[in-house]
Design a protein around this motif. Structure first.
Motif, PDB file in Angstrom:
ATOM      1  N   SER A  58       0.837  -1.196   0.000  1.00 20.30           N
ATOM      2  CA  SER A  58       0.000   0.000   0.000  1.00 20.30           C
ATOM      3  C   SER A  58       0.874   1.249   0.000  1.00 20.30           C
ATOM      4  CB  SER A  58      -0.918   0.022   1.230  1.00 20.30           C
ATOM      5  OG  SER A  58      -0.159   0.115   2.418  1.00 20.30           O
ATOM      6  N   VAL A  59       0.392   2.272  -0.648  1.00 20.11           N
ATOM      7  CA  VAL A  59       1.009   3.596  -0.621  1.00 20.11           C
ATOM      8  C   VAL A  59      -0.121   4.603  -0.463  1.00 20.11           C
ATOM      9  CG1 VAL A  59       3.044   3.025  -2.007  1.00 20.11           C
ATOM     10  CG2 VAL A  59       0.955   3.733  -3.158  1.00 20.11           C
ATOM     11  N   GLY A  60       0.218   5.811  -0.041  1.00 18.09           N
ATOM     12  CA  GLY A  60      -0.837   6.797   0.129  1.00 18.09           C
ATOM     13  C   GLY A  60      -0.282   8.162   0.453  1.00 18.09           C
ATOM     14  N   VAL A  61      -1.166   9.128   0.439  1.00 13.76           N
ATOM     15  CA  VAL A  61      -0.804  10.487   0.849  1.00 13.76           C
ATOM     16  C   VAL A  61      -1.357  10.702   2.245  1.00 13.76           C
ATOM     17  CG1 VAL A  61      -1.037  12.940   0.362  1.00 13.76           C
ATOM     18  CG2 VAL A  61      -0.788  11.315  -1.534  1.00 13.76           C
ATOM     19  N   TYR A  62      -0.454  10.872   3.197  1.00 17.18           N
ATOM     20  CA  TYR A  62      -0.808  11.046   4.594  1.00 17.18           C
ATOM     21  C   TYR A  62      -0.262  12.395   5.054  1.00 17.18           C
ATOM     22  CZ  TYR A  62      -0.775  10.314   9.671  1.00 17.18           C
ATOM     23  OH  TYR A  62      -0.954  10.446  11.013  1.00 17.18           O
ATOM     24  N   GLU A  63      -1.137  13.248   5.508  1.00 17.56           N
ATOM     25  CA  GLU A  63      -0.768  14.615   5.884  1.00 17.56           C
ATOM     26  C   GLU A  63       0.013  15.308   4.757  1.00 17.56           C
ATOM     27  OE1 GLU A  63       1.086  14.790   9.711  1.00 17.56           O
ATOM     28  OE2 GLU A  63      -0.676  13.987  10.755  1.00 17.56           O
ATOM     29  N   SER A 110      -6.549   5.013   7.857  1.00 16.18           N
ATOM     30  CA  SER A 110      -7.865   5.546   8.238  1.00 16.18           C
ATOM     31  C   SER A 110      -7.940   7.060   8.103  1.00 16.18           C
ATOM     32  CB  SER A 110      -8.204   5.126   9.675  1.00 16.18           C
ATOM     33  OG  SER A 110      -7.235   5.618  10.584  1.00 16.18           O
ATOM     34  N   HIS A 111      -6.787   7.725   7.950  1.00 16.13           N
ATOM     35  CA  HIS A 111      -6.767   9.181   7.792  1.00 16.13           C
ATOM     36  C   HIS A 111      -6.070   9.605   6.492  1.00 16.13           C
ATOM     37  CE1 HIS A 111      -7.441   8.786  12.173  1.00 16.13           C
ATOM     38  NE2 HIS A 111      -8.147   9.890  12.018  1.00 16.13           N
ATOM     39  N   ALA A 112      -5.859   8.669   5.585  1.00  9.41           N
ATOM     40  CA  ALA A 112      -5.128   8.978   4.348  1.00  9.41           C
ATOM     41  C   ALA A 112      -5.954   9.882   3.436  1.00  9.41           C
ATOM     42  CB  ALA A 112      -4.757   7.700   3.620  1.00  9.41           C
ATOM     43  N   ILE A 113      -5.290  10.831   2.831  1.00 10.64           N
ATOM     44  CA  ILE A 113      -5.929  11.680   1.825  1.00 10.64           C
ATOM     45  C   ILE A 113      -6.091  10.907   0.524  1.00 10.64           C
ATOM     46  CG2 ILE A 113      -5.649  13.783   0.445  1.00 10.64           C
ATOM     47  CD1 ILE A 113      -4.005  14.914   2.813  1.00 10.64           C
ATOM     48  N   VAL A 114      -5.071  10.097   0.187  1.00  9.49           N
ATOM     49  CA  VAL A 114      -5.107   9.226  -0.981  1.00  9.49           C
ATOM     50  C   VAL A 114      -4.680   7.837  -0.530  1.00  9.49           C
ATOM     51  CG1 VAL A 114      -4.209   8.786  -3.296  1.00  9.49           C
ATOM     52  CG2 VAL A 114      -4.516  11.147  -2.515  1.00  9.49           C
ATOM     53  N   ASP A 115      -5.399   6.825  -0.983  1.00 10.41           N
ATOM     54  CA  ASP A 115      -5.110   5.437  -0.614  1.00 10.41           C
ATOM     55  C   ASP A 115      -4.919   4.641  -1.897  1.00 10.41           C
ATOM     56  OD1 ASP A 115      -4.829   3.076   0.789  1.00 10.41           O
ATOM     57  OD2 ASP A 115      -6.991   2.749   0.967  1.00 10.41           O
ATOM     58  N   GLU A 162      -9.337   9.783  -1.209  1.00  7.94           N
ATOM     59  CA  GLU A 162     -10.276   9.670  -0.090  1.00  7.94           C
ATOM     60  C   GLU A 162     -10.660  11.044   0.458  1.00  7.94           C
ATOM     61  OE1 GLU A 162     -11.547   6.907   0.932  1.00  7.94           O
ATOM     62  OE2 GLU A 162     -10.220   5.281   0.310  1.00  7.94           O
ATOM     63  N   GLY A 163      -9.660  11.942   0.567  1.00  3.99           N
ATOM     64  CA  GLY A 163      -9.930  13.249   1.143  1.00  3.99           C
ATOM     65  C   GLY A 163     -10.048  14.353   0.117  1.00  3.99           C
ATOM     66  N   ARG A 164      -9.418  14.126  -1.042  1.00  4.49           N
ATOM     67  CA  ARG A 164      -9.450  15.105  -2.136  1.00  4.49           C
ATOM     68  C   ARG A 164      -8.936  14.416  -3.394  1.00  4.49           C
ATOM     69  NH1 ARG A 164      -4.207  15.960  -3.132  1.00  4.49           N
ATOM     70  NH2 ARG A 164      -2.693  16.259  -1.438  1.00  4.49           N
ATOM     71  N   PRO A 165      -9.170  14.980  -4.576  1.00  9.06           N
ATOM     72  CA  PRO A 165      -8.528  14.464  -5.782  1.00  9.06           C
ATOM     73  C   PRO A 165      -7.014  14.605  -5.659  1.00  9.06           C
ATOM     74  CG  PRO A 165     -10.336  15.941  -6.326  1.00  9.06           C
ATOM     75  CD  PRO A 165     -10.079  16.103  -4.860  1.00  9.06           C
ATOM     76  N   PHE A 166      -6.284  13.792  -6.427  1.00  8.61           N
ATOM     77  CA  PHE A 166      -4.832  13.875  -6.341  1.00  8.61           C
ATOM     78  C   PHE A 166      -4.227  14.174  -7.714  1.00  8.61           C
ATOM     79  CE2 PHE A 166      -6.216   9.488  -6.582  1.00  8.61           C
ATOM     80  CZ  PHE A 166      -5.374   8.846  -7.485  1.00  8.61           C
ATOM     81  N   ARG A 167      -3.041  14.755  -7.682  1.00 11.29           N
ATOM     82  CA  ARG A 167      -2.376  15.232  -8.887  1.00 11.29           C
ATOM     83  C   ARG A 167      -1.510  14.152  -9.526  1.00 11.29           C
ATOM     84  NH1 ARG A 167      -1.058  18.722  -4.850  1.00 11.29           N
ATOM     85  NH2 ARG A 167       1.121  18.034  -4.994  1.00 11.29           N
ATOM     86  N   ARG A 168      -1.141  14.380 -10.788  1.00  9.41           N
ATOM     87  CA  ARG A 168      -0.296  13.423 -11.499  1.00  9.41           C
ATOM     88  C   ARG A 168       1.066  13.280 -10.817  1.00  9.41           C
ATOM     89  NH1 ARG A 168       0.380  11.079 -16.611  1.00  9.41           N
ATOM     90  NH2 ARG A 168       2.275   9.807 -16.469  1.00  9.41           N
ATOM     91  N   ASP A 169       1.636  14.374 -10.311  1.00  6.20           N
ATOM     92  CA  ASP A 169       2.936  14.259  -9.647  1.00  6.20           C
ATOM     93  C   ASP A 169       2.823  13.441  -8.365  1.00  6.20           C
ATOM     94  OD1 ASP A 169       1.554  16.828  -8.735  1.00  6.20           O
ATOM     95  OD2 ASP A 169       3.162  16.693  -7.256  1.00  6.20           O
TER      96      ASP A 169
END
Length: 239
Positions: free
Chosen positions: A164-169, A182-187, A206-213
């Motif tokens: 798994s990878v994600g955007v956290y904070e 459970s708090h990831a912006i992107v999962d 999960e929390g917002r759309p994410f960018r290509r970068d």
């Protein structure tokens, strides 16, 4: 940004793969990824689903279950509802697809291998641990078939693992535990072969759309994490 367990953003949790964890299955492992623990058992059946009968092709499938106290509260067994819950059904289809990606089904012959993945303790990444450990259990079962002369050659073309990878904070991180997931912006889950090819990528804002970068950064983390997991698999298989 400080991760809940103090890891660097690109660090995996400690991984151990214990072979022959149970005595009856043709292939069995216990995989631990941090505090996540999954028992993976591979069973060889001398039959295939009806749609493959008389084709000469084998099949690999999976079943997945979260045991009642794998989490901080007890979850009822699926049998209590007389049907598989949607999450478990989706995950076991994912595990089966991932494993079949590295199977030469003609070399396997007209037989089926079922990989049961039972989560005994969950702290995030259970589907990824199931794929990574499930592959080693599958390899052990196939190795036994070769050693017994049932099939002529190893039907697995490569390793396969998942992380798994994600955007956290707002920071891309590798191998999320439950507190992060459970708090990831992107999962996102990244499944790859040992050769570095992608099998499947599942990603959700999960929390917002994410960018290509951000996606590129997550895929790079997934590549590095899967390379490390493939090394763990090889070490376990060679031990």
């Amino acid at each position: 940004m400080t991760r809940p367990d103090g890891r660097q953003p690109d660090a995996l949790r400690p991984v151990t793969i214990t072979k022959d964890f149970t005595m009856h299955a043709e292939g069995s492992v216990l995989i631990t990824c941090g505090n996540t623990k999954v028992i993976c058992n591979a069973t060889v059946e001398e039959k295939v689903p009806p749609f493959l009968k008389d084709t000469g092709l084998g099949w690999v499938t999976a079943e997945y279950a979260m045991l009642p106290r794998a989490t901080n509260t007890r979850s009822p067994r699926d049998i209590s509802k007389l049907k598989l819950n949607g999450r478990s059904a989706e995950i076991q289809r994912l595990i089966g697809r991932a494993l079949r990606a590295v199977v030469d089904r003609k070399a396997l012959g007209e037989r089926q291998i079922v990989v049961d993945c039972d989560v005994i303790q969950a702290d995030g990444g259970t589907r990824c641990a199931s794929i990574t450990g499930g592959y080693v259990a599958l390899w052990l079962a196939c190795k036994r078939l070769v050693e017994q002369g049932v099939i002529e050659k190893m039907p697995l073309t490569d390793t396969v693992s998942a992380v798994s990878v994600g955007v956290y904070e707002d920071v891309p991180v590798l191998d999320l535990n439950y507190a992060e997931d459970s708090h990831a912006i992107v999962d996102c889950n990244v499944i790859m072969t040992g050769a570095g090819e992608f099998v499947e990528v599942q990603g959700t804002g999960e929390g917002r759309p994410f960018r290509r970068d951000e996606l590129d950064a997550l895929l790079a983390l997934g590549e590095a994490g899967n390379a490390a997991l493939a090394k763990c698999q090889r070490e376990a298989m060679e031990a």
